[in-house]
Design an enzyme around this catalytic site. Structure first.
Site, PDB file in Angstrom:
ATOM      1  N   HIS A 210       0.788  -1.231   0.000  1.00  0.00           N
ATOM      2  CA  HIS A 210       0.000   0.000   0.000  1.00  0.00           C
ATOM      3  C   HIS A 210       0.816   1.275   0.000  1.00  0.00           C
ATOM      4  CE1 HIS A 210       0.982   0.075   4.287  1.00  0.00           C
ATOM      5  NE2 HIS A 210       0.675   1.356   4.256  1.00  0.00           N
TER       6      HIS A 210
HETATM    7  C1  UD1 Z   1      -1.575   5.812   5.934  1.00  0.00           C
HETATM    8  C2  UD1 Z   1      -0.224   6.267   6.440  1.00  0.00           C
HETATM    9  C3  UD1 Z   1       0.766   5.107   6.358  1.00  0.00           C
HETATM   10  C4  UD1 Z   1       0.225   3.871   7.064  1.00  0.00           C
HETATM   11  C5  UD1 Z   1      -1.152   3.533   6.486  1.00  0.00           C
HETATM   12  C6  UD1 Z   1      -1.773   2.338   7.172  1.00  0.00           C
HETATM   13  C7  UD1 Z   1       0.257   8.639   6.024  1.00  0.00           C
HETATM   14  C8  UD1 Z   1       1.106   9.577   5.262  1.00  0.00           C
HETATM   15  N1  UD1 Z   1       0.329   7.354   5.649  1.00  0.00           N
HETATM   16  O1  UD1 Z   1      -1.436   5.532   4.560  1.00  0.00           O
HETATM   17  O2  UD1 Z   1       1.977   5.486   6.966  1.00  0.00           O
HETATM   18  O3  UD1 Z   1       1.099   2.781   6.834  1.00  0.00           O
HETATM   19  O4  UD1 Z   1      -2.015   4.667   6.641  1.00  0.00           O
HETATM   20  O5  UD1 Z   1      -2.867   1.859   6.457  1.00  0.00           O
HETATM   21  O6  UD1 Z   1      -0.431   9.047   6.928  1.00  0.00           O
HETATM   22  N2  UD1 Z   1      -9.197   4.890   2.165  1.00  0.00           N
HETATM   23  C9  UD1 Z   1     -10.434   4.252   2.183  1.00  0.00           C
HETATM   24  N3  UD1 Z   1     -11.000   3.949   3.395  1.00  0.00           N
HETATM   25  C10 UD1 Z   1     -10.398   4.295   4.559  1.00  0.00           C
HETATM   26  C11 UD1 Z   1      -9.159   4.960   4.519  1.00  0.00           C
HETATM   27  C12 UD1 Z   1      -8.559   5.246   3.333  1.00  0.00           C
HETATM   28  O7  UD1 Z   1     -10.991   3.930   1.169  1.00  0.00           O
HETATM   29  O8  UD1 Z   1     -10.968   4.004   5.616  1.00  0.00           O
HETATM   30  C13 UD1 Z   1      -8.527   5.171   0.889  1.00  0.00           C
HETATM   31  C14 UD1 Z   1      -8.770   6.549   0.343  1.00  0.00           C
HETATM   32  O9  UD1 Z   1      -9.044   6.435  -1.008  1.00  0.00           O
HETATM   33  C15 UD1 Z   1      -7.424   7.250   0.537  1.00  0.00           C
HETATM   34  C16 UD1 Z   1      -6.426   6.106   0.495  1.00  0.00           C
HETATM   35  O10 UD1 Z   1      -7.129   4.981   1.023  1.00  0.00           O
HETATM   36  O11 UD1 Z   1      -7.186   8.199  -0.450  1.00  0.00           O
HETATM   37  C17 UD1 Z   1      -5.196   6.356   1.293  1.00  0.00           C
HETATM   38  O12 UD1 Z   1      -5.498   6.646   2.653  1.00  0.00           O
HETATM   39  P1  UD1 Z   1      -4.530   7.636   3.492  1.00  0.00           P
HETATM   40  O13 UD1 Z   1      -5.012   7.698   4.878  1.00  0.00           O
HETATM   41  O14 UD1 Z   1      -4.334   8.881   2.752  1.00  0.00           O
HETATM   42  O15 UD1 Z   1      -3.113   6.963   3.507  1.00  0.00           O
HETATM   43  P2  UD1 Z   1      -2.719   5.443   3.611  1.00  0.00           P
HETATM   44  O16 UD1 Z   1      -2.262   5.019   2.276  1.00  0.00           O
HETATM   45  O17 UD1 Z   1      -3.765   4.618   4.284  1.00  0.00           O
END
Ligand code: UD1
Length: 363
Positions: A210
Site C-alpha cells: 500500500h
Molecule cells: C496511511 C499512512 C501510512 C500507514 C497507512 C496504514 C500517512 C502519510 N500514511 O497511509 O503510513 O502505513 O495509513 O494503512 O499518513 N481509504 C479508504 N478507506 C479508509 C481509509 C482510506 O478507502 O478508511 C482510501 C482513500 O481512497 C485514501 C487512500 O485509502 O485516499 C489512502 O489513505 P490515506 O489515509 O491517505 O493513507 P494510507 O495510504 O492509508
C-alpha cells in the site's frame, strides 16, 4: 496532603496501525485509574479500516471523531490541525499521546507543540533515512516537537541520540508486541472467520502492498503486481483501498497465482500470517508481526525502519521481488529473540515513563 488531581490523557489516532498501538495503552491507563480519551482524526474511516479494530481490540468508541477523511497530505494535515485545536479545548487534557508516523501524528504534534499539553510520541526514533517517504518526514518532525519520546528499540534510541534528542528519550519497547500477543491468544482460542474462499495452507503467501512509493507509480505497481502474479505459490493479497483505487486508475489486473482480497480485520490478519508460509509486504508493522509470529518476510522496499528483523535473517529487503519465495521460506533460522522489541509489557512501561516524566506531581 496534596489535593487529588485527575490526570487526563488524550490519544490521537487515525490510521489502522494506530488503532492497534493505542489499544494496550488504553487498557493500561484505564487499569491505573487514569482518564483516557481517544480522538480519532477520521483519516481511516470505514468498517474494515477503522471500526473493526475498535471492536476487536475492545476499545471504546472515540470520544471525538474529527472526520477528516481522505485527501492530499496538505489537506489531511491542515484539516486535522484545525479541528484538533477545538477538540482539545473541549477535552482539556494535560497529556496528548501521538503514535507512529502518519499525517495524523504530524498534525497532532504541530498543534500540541504550540499549546500547553505535554506531547508524547509513542514509537519514536524510527528512521528509514529516505526523505521521499511522507512517513519519514512525519517521524522526524514529530520527534523534534515532542516533550517525551517513547522508543521501541535500541537502534531507534541511537537515532535519537544522533539527533541530540537523548535527554527526552526513554526505551520502553514496542507496544505492537503487546497487541500482537493479546490477539494471537484470541486467534488461537477462537480462529476468526476468514473471507469466503480463503484456503488455509502453509504453502500460501500472504501479501499486502500500500505504500505510496509502490502504489502511486504506474510502472512500479504494474511490475510488482506482475512479479507477485508470477510467484510459483498462491499469493493472497489483502488489498488496502489505496491499492485498489490505484490499480483501477492504472488499469492493472491480477493474473496467475495472485488473488486480491478485501482488507482483513486484525484477528484475520494474525490468522492469515500464522497460516502462511511467507509474508510479502511493504508495511512496517506487518514485517515485524510476521517475524514475531515466526514467519519469514520479503519486504518490497529499499529500506526498513525495523533493521533488527533483517539482521536476524527473517526479513529480506526485496524491492524488486526477485527472490524465490521457496528459497527464502526454506532457509534454516533461529527464532528471533523477542527481547529485541521489549518484554511484551510495553504499555506498562509507557505509563510508568509518562508518570515519571510528566512535569507535575499527581497523587
Ligand atoms: C496511511 C499512512 C501510512 C500507514 C497507512 C496504514 C500517512 C502519510 N500514511 O497511509 O503510513 O502505513 O495509513 O494503512 O499518513 N481509504 C479508504 N478507506 C479508509 C481509509 C482510506 O478507502 O478508511 C482510501 C482513500 O481512497 C485514501 C487512500 O485509502 O485516499 C489512502 O489513505 P490515506 O489515509 O491517505 O493513507 P494510507 O495510504 O492509508
Amino acid at each position: 496532603m496534596v489535593e487529588q488531581k485527575c490526570l487526563r490523557v488524550v490519544s490521537l489516532v487515525g490510521a489502522r496501525p494506530q488503532f492497534v498501538k493505542v489499544a494496550p495503552v488504553h487498557h493500561e491507563l484505564v487499569s491505573r485509574g487514569i482518564e483516557h480519551h481517544i480522538i480519532h482524526s477520521g483519516q481511516h474511516y470505514d468498517e474494515a479500516m477503522s471500526d473493526s479494530f475498535f471492536s476487536d481490540l475492545r476499545l471504546p468508541p472515540p470520544t471525538i471523531n474529527l472526520e477528516i477523511g481522505s485527501g492530499s497530505h496538505a489537506a489531511q494535515t491542515a484539516g486535522i490541525i484545525q479541528r484538533l485545536d477545538d477538540a482539545l479545548n473541549d477535552l482539556q487534557p494535560q497529556v496528548v499521546l501521538v503514535y507512529g508516523d502518519t499525517n495524523t501524528t504530524l498534525a497532532g504534534a504541530l498543534v500540541v507543540a504550540k499549546r500547553s499539553e505535554f506531547l508524547v510520541h509513542i514509537e519514536a526514533g524510527l528512521r528509514s533515512f529516505n526523505r521521499t517517504m511522507p512517513e519519514e518526514i512525519n517521524r522526524v518532525l514529530v520527534d523534534h516537537a515532542a516533550h517525551l519520546l517513547l522508543v521501541p528499540t535500541q537502534h531507534a534510541m541511537q537515532h535519537l541520540a544522533n539527533e541530540g534528542l537523548q535527554q527526552r528519550s526513554v526505551l520502553v519497547g514496542d507496544v505492537m508486541v503487546d497487541a500482537l500477543e493479546f490477539m494471537k491468544k484470541i486467534v488461537e482460542q477462537q480462529p476468526p472467520l476468514m473471507p469466503t474462499g480463503w484456503a488455509s495452507s502453509s504453502e500460501v503467501v500472504f501479501a499486502t502492498l500500500h505504500r505510496a512509493e509502490n502504489s502511486d507509480n504506474k510502472e512500479r505497481l504494474e511490475y510488482l503486481i506482475g512479479q507477485l502474479s508470477n510467484y510459483s505459490l498462491p499469493v493472497r493479497l489483502a488489498a488496502h483501498p489505496r491499492l485498489v483505487s490505484r490499480m483501477k486508475e492504472f488499469g492493472i489486473t491480477v493474473s496467475g497465482n495472485l488473488s486480491l482480497w478485501q482488507p482483513l480485520s486484525y484477528p484475520q490478519t494474525v490468522a492469515a500470517v500464522l497460516q502462511a508460509g511467507l509474508v510479502v509486504t511493504d508495511s512496517g508493522g506487518l514485517q515485524k508481526e510476521a517475524v514475531l509470529l515466526g514467519r519469514p518476510c520479503l519486504t518490497a522496499r529499499y529500506e526498513t525502519e525495523w533493521t533488527e528483523t533483517v539482521d536476524a535473517g527473517w526479513n529480506l529487503l526485496d524491492p524488486l521481488l526477485t527472490t524465490s519465495p521457496q528459497e527464502w521460506m526454506g532457509r534454516q533460522r533461529v527464532p528471533l529473540a523477542r527481547s529485541v522489541f521489549g518484554d511484551g509489557r510495553t504499555a506498562h512501561h509507557i505509563v510508568d515513563a509518562l508518570l515519571e516524566r510528566y512535569p507535575q506531581t499527581y497523587e
